[in-house]
Write a protein that holds these residues in place. Structure first.
Motif, PDB file in Angstrom:
ATOM      1  N   LEU A 204      13.244   2.395 -13.310  1.00 26.80           N
ATOM      2  CA  LEU A 204      12.187   1.428 -12.972  1.00 26.80           C
ATOM      3  C   LEU A 204      12.232   1.078 -11.487  1.00 26.80           C
ATOM      4  O   LEU A 204      11.194   1.015 -10.817  1.00 26.80           O
ATOM      5  CB  LEU A 204      12.323   0.168 -13.820  1.00 26.80           C
ATOM      6  N   TYR A 205      13.433   0.830 -10.986  1.00 26.58           N
ATOM      7  CA  TYR A 205      13.580   0.492  -9.566  1.00 26.58           C
ATOM      8  C   TYR A 205      13.066   1.637  -8.687  1.00 26.58           C
ATOM      9  O   TYR A 205      12.283   1.415  -7.756  1.00 26.58           O
ATOM     10  CB  TYR A 205      15.050   0.182  -9.241  1.00 26.58           C
ATOM     11  N   ASN A 206      13.492   2.860  -8.977  1.00 26.44           N
ATOM     12  CA  ASN A 206      13.064   4.017  -8.185  1.00 26.44           C
ATOM     13  C   ASN A 206      11.558   4.218  -8.273  1.00 26.44           C
ATOM     14  O   ASN A 206      10.915   4.601  -7.293  1.00 26.44           O
ATOM     15  CB  ASN A 206      13.806   5.271  -8.618  1.00 26.44           C
ATOM     16  N   SER A 207      10.997   3.965  -9.433  1.00 23.97           N
ATOM     17  CA  SER A 207       9.543   4.076  -9.595  1.00 23.97           C
ATOM     18  C   SER A 207       8.818   3.062  -8.712  1.00 23.97           C
ATOM     19  O   SER A 207       7.811   3.385  -8.074  1.00 23.97           O
ATOM     20  CB  SER A 207       9.181   3.869 -11.064  1.00 23.97           C
ATOM     21  N   LEU A 208       9.309   1.834  -8.668  1.00 26.32           N
ATOM     22  CA  LEU A 208       8.707   0.808  -7.808  1.00 26.32           C
ATOM     23  C   LEU A 208       8.815   1.188  -6.338  1.00 26.32           C
ATOM     24  O   LEU A 208       7.860   1.018  -5.573  1.00 26.32           O
ATOM     25  CB  LEU A 208       9.368  -0.549  -8.056  1.00 26.32           C
ATOM     26  N   VAL A 209       9.952   1.704  -5.932  1.00 27.83           N
ATOM     27  CA  VAL A 209      10.137   2.128  -4.541  1.00 27.83           C
ATOM     28  C   VAL A 209       9.161   3.248  -4.206  1.00 27.83           C
ATOM     29  O   VAL A 209       8.517   3.234  -3.143  1.00 27.83           O
ATOM     30  CB  VAL A 209      11.595   2.563  -4.286  1.00 27.83           C
ATOM     31  N   ALA A 210       9.012   4.214  -5.113  1.00 29.09           N
ATOM     32  CA  ALA A 210       8.089   5.327  -4.867  1.00 29.09           C
ATOM     33  C   ALA A 210       6.656   4.828  -4.747  1.00 29.09           C
ATOM     34  O   ALA A 210       5.899   5.275  -3.868  1.00 29.09           O
ATOM     35  CB  ALA A 210       8.204   6.360  -5.992  1.00 29.09           C
ATOM     36  N   LYS A 211       6.261   3.908  -5.594  1.00 33.64           N
ATOM     37  CA  LYS A 211       4.895   3.362  -5.543  1.00 33.64           C
ATOM     38  C   LYS A 211       4.673   2.569  -4.259  1.00 33.64           C
ATOM     39  O   LYS A 211       3.624   2.655  -3.628  1.00 33.64           O
ATOM     40  CB  LYS A 211       4.628   2.505  -6.777  1.00 33.64           C
TER      41      LYS A 211
ATOM     42  N   ASN B  58       6.252   3.042  -1.430  1.00 33.29           N
ATOM     43  CA  ASN B  58       6.191   4.019  -0.340  1.00 33.29           C
ATOM     44  C   ASN B  58       4.862   4.746  -0.320  1.00 33.29           C
ATOM     45  O   ASN B  58       4.355   5.091   0.759  1.00 33.29           O
ATOM     46  CB  ASN B  58       7.354   5.002  -0.436  1.00 33.29           C
ATOM     47  N   GLN B  59       4.264   4.994  -1.483  1.00 32.18           N
ATOM     48  CA  GLN B  59       2.941   5.619  -1.543  1.00 32.18           C
ATOM     49  C   GLN B  59       1.906   4.724  -0.877  1.00 32.18           C
ATOM     50  O   GLN B  59       1.061   5.186  -0.124  1.00 32.18           O
ATOM     51  CB  GLN B  59       2.550   5.918  -3.000  1.00 32.18           C
ATOM     52  N   VAL B  60       1.986   3.425  -1.147  1.00 35.37           N
ATOM     53  CA  VAL B  60       1.065   2.473  -0.505  1.00 35.37           C
ATOM     54  C   VAL B  60       1.241   2.525   1.013  1.00 35.37           C
ATOM     55  O   VAL B  60       0.265   2.586   1.765  1.00 35.37           O
ATOM     56  CB  VAL B  60       1.291   1.036  -1.037  1.00 35.37           C
ATOM     57  N   LYS B  61       2.491   2.533   1.481  1.00 36.59           N
ATOM     58  CA  LYS B  61       2.753   2.580   2.922  1.00 36.59           C
ATOM     59  C   LYS B  61       2.259   3.893   3.531  1.00 36.59           C
ATOM     60  O   LYS B  61       1.741   3.913   4.651  1.00 36.59           O
ATOM     61  CB  LYS B  61       4.245   2.396   3.187  1.00 36.59           C
ATOM     62  N   SER B  62       2.407   4.984   2.802  1.00 38.45           N
ATOM     63  CA  SER B  62       1.955   6.287   3.292  1.00 38.45           C
ATOM     64  C   SER B  62       0.436   6.312   3.449  1.00 38.45           C
ATOM     65  O   SER B  62      -0.090   6.759   4.475  1.00 38.45           O
ATOM     66  CB  SER B  62       2.406   7.388   2.329  1.00 38.45           C
ATOM     67  N   VAL B  63      -0.261   5.832   2.448  1.00 41.40           N
ATOM     68  CA  VAL B  63      -1.726   5.812   2.524  1.00 41.40           C
ATOM     69  C   VAL B  63      -2.179   4.820   3.591  1.00 41.40           C
ATOM     70  O   VAL B  63      -3.146   5.070   4.313  1.00 41.40           O
ATOM     71  CB  VAL B  63      -2.346   5.499   1.141  1.00 41.40           C
ATOM     72  N   GLU B  64      -1.464   3.704   3.728  1.00 39.32           N
ATOM     73  CA  GLU B  64      -1.789   2.738   4.777  1.00 39.32           C
ATOM     74  C   GLU B  64      -1.651   3.378   6.157  1.00 39.32           C
ATOM     75  O   GLU B  64      -2.465   3.136   7.054  1.00 39.32           O
ATOM     76  CB  GLU B  64      -0.883   1.520   4.671  1.00 39.32           C
TER      77      GLU B  64
END
Length: 187
Positions: free
Chosen positions: A21-28, A30-36
């Motif tokens: 769960l923690y790794n999934s939250l980190v990945a999500k 980071n995806q937001v930061k990447s698209v930003e």
């Protein structure tokens, strides 16, 4: 002995689930930061293009000097925005003013025919379309991330490690409203 092994296995499964769960939250996140970052790249292209557009139009549009000055001032403010909310709000204002500039250009036949301005407007239209696509991708990533931070059981992990809801990049109200085509024929 068997009950000890079962307890250890249950604890191990819970621990692996927690880590997942923690790794999934980190990945999500980071995806937001990447698209930003993609949005920021498109906004930088817009910011770099605005001075050329303003300089070209300024020679012809003495009466719209205030509009051109507002666009330039907002560009500088948006470049130094400290929060996403501020950045998104200022860029929505820039979008609105750029639409006003396009309408103002229609009043200057010589300016409309200027090849330099036509090229800049074409490039600006392309950038605006890319910003729109990046906005959609960003909002999609934010939705997935926000859902993960608010839905059970990942919300427990999110609150434990300080994951917070992110903001959407909403379109301005004037762009969201459908244009009245009748008004276009009255001009």
């Amino acid at each position: 002995m068997n009950s000890l092994v079962i307890v250890i296995l249950v604890i191990a499964v819970i621990f692996v689930f927690f880590i997942s769960l923690y790794n999934s939250l980190v990945a999500k996140q980071n995806q937001v930061k990447s698209v930003e970052a993609g949005i920021d790249a498109q906004l930088k292209r817009r910011y770099d293009l605005i001075p050329n557009l303003v300089a070209t139009a300024k020679e012809y549009m003495v009466h719209e000097k205030g509009l051109l000055e507002n666009i330039t001032a907002l560009r500088e403010s948006a470049r130094s925005a400290s929060t996403n909310e501020e950045k998104f709000e200022l860029n929505n204002k820039i979008s609105s003013l750029l639409n006003g500039l396009r309408v103002s250009v229609e009043n200057y036949p010589d300016l409309k025919a200027n090849q330099n301005l036509l090229h800049i407007q074409s490039t600006l239209n392309e950038i605006e379309e890319q910003i729109s696509a990046a906005r959609r991708a960003y909002n999609s990533a934010v939705e997935i991330y926000n859902n993960a931070t608010q839905m059970f059981p990942s919300n427990i992990v999110a609150s434990m490690f300080g994951f917070h809801k992110d903001v959407f990049f909403d379109i301005p109200e004037n762009e969201a409203a459908a244009p009245n085509v009748g008004d276009l024929f009255k001009k």
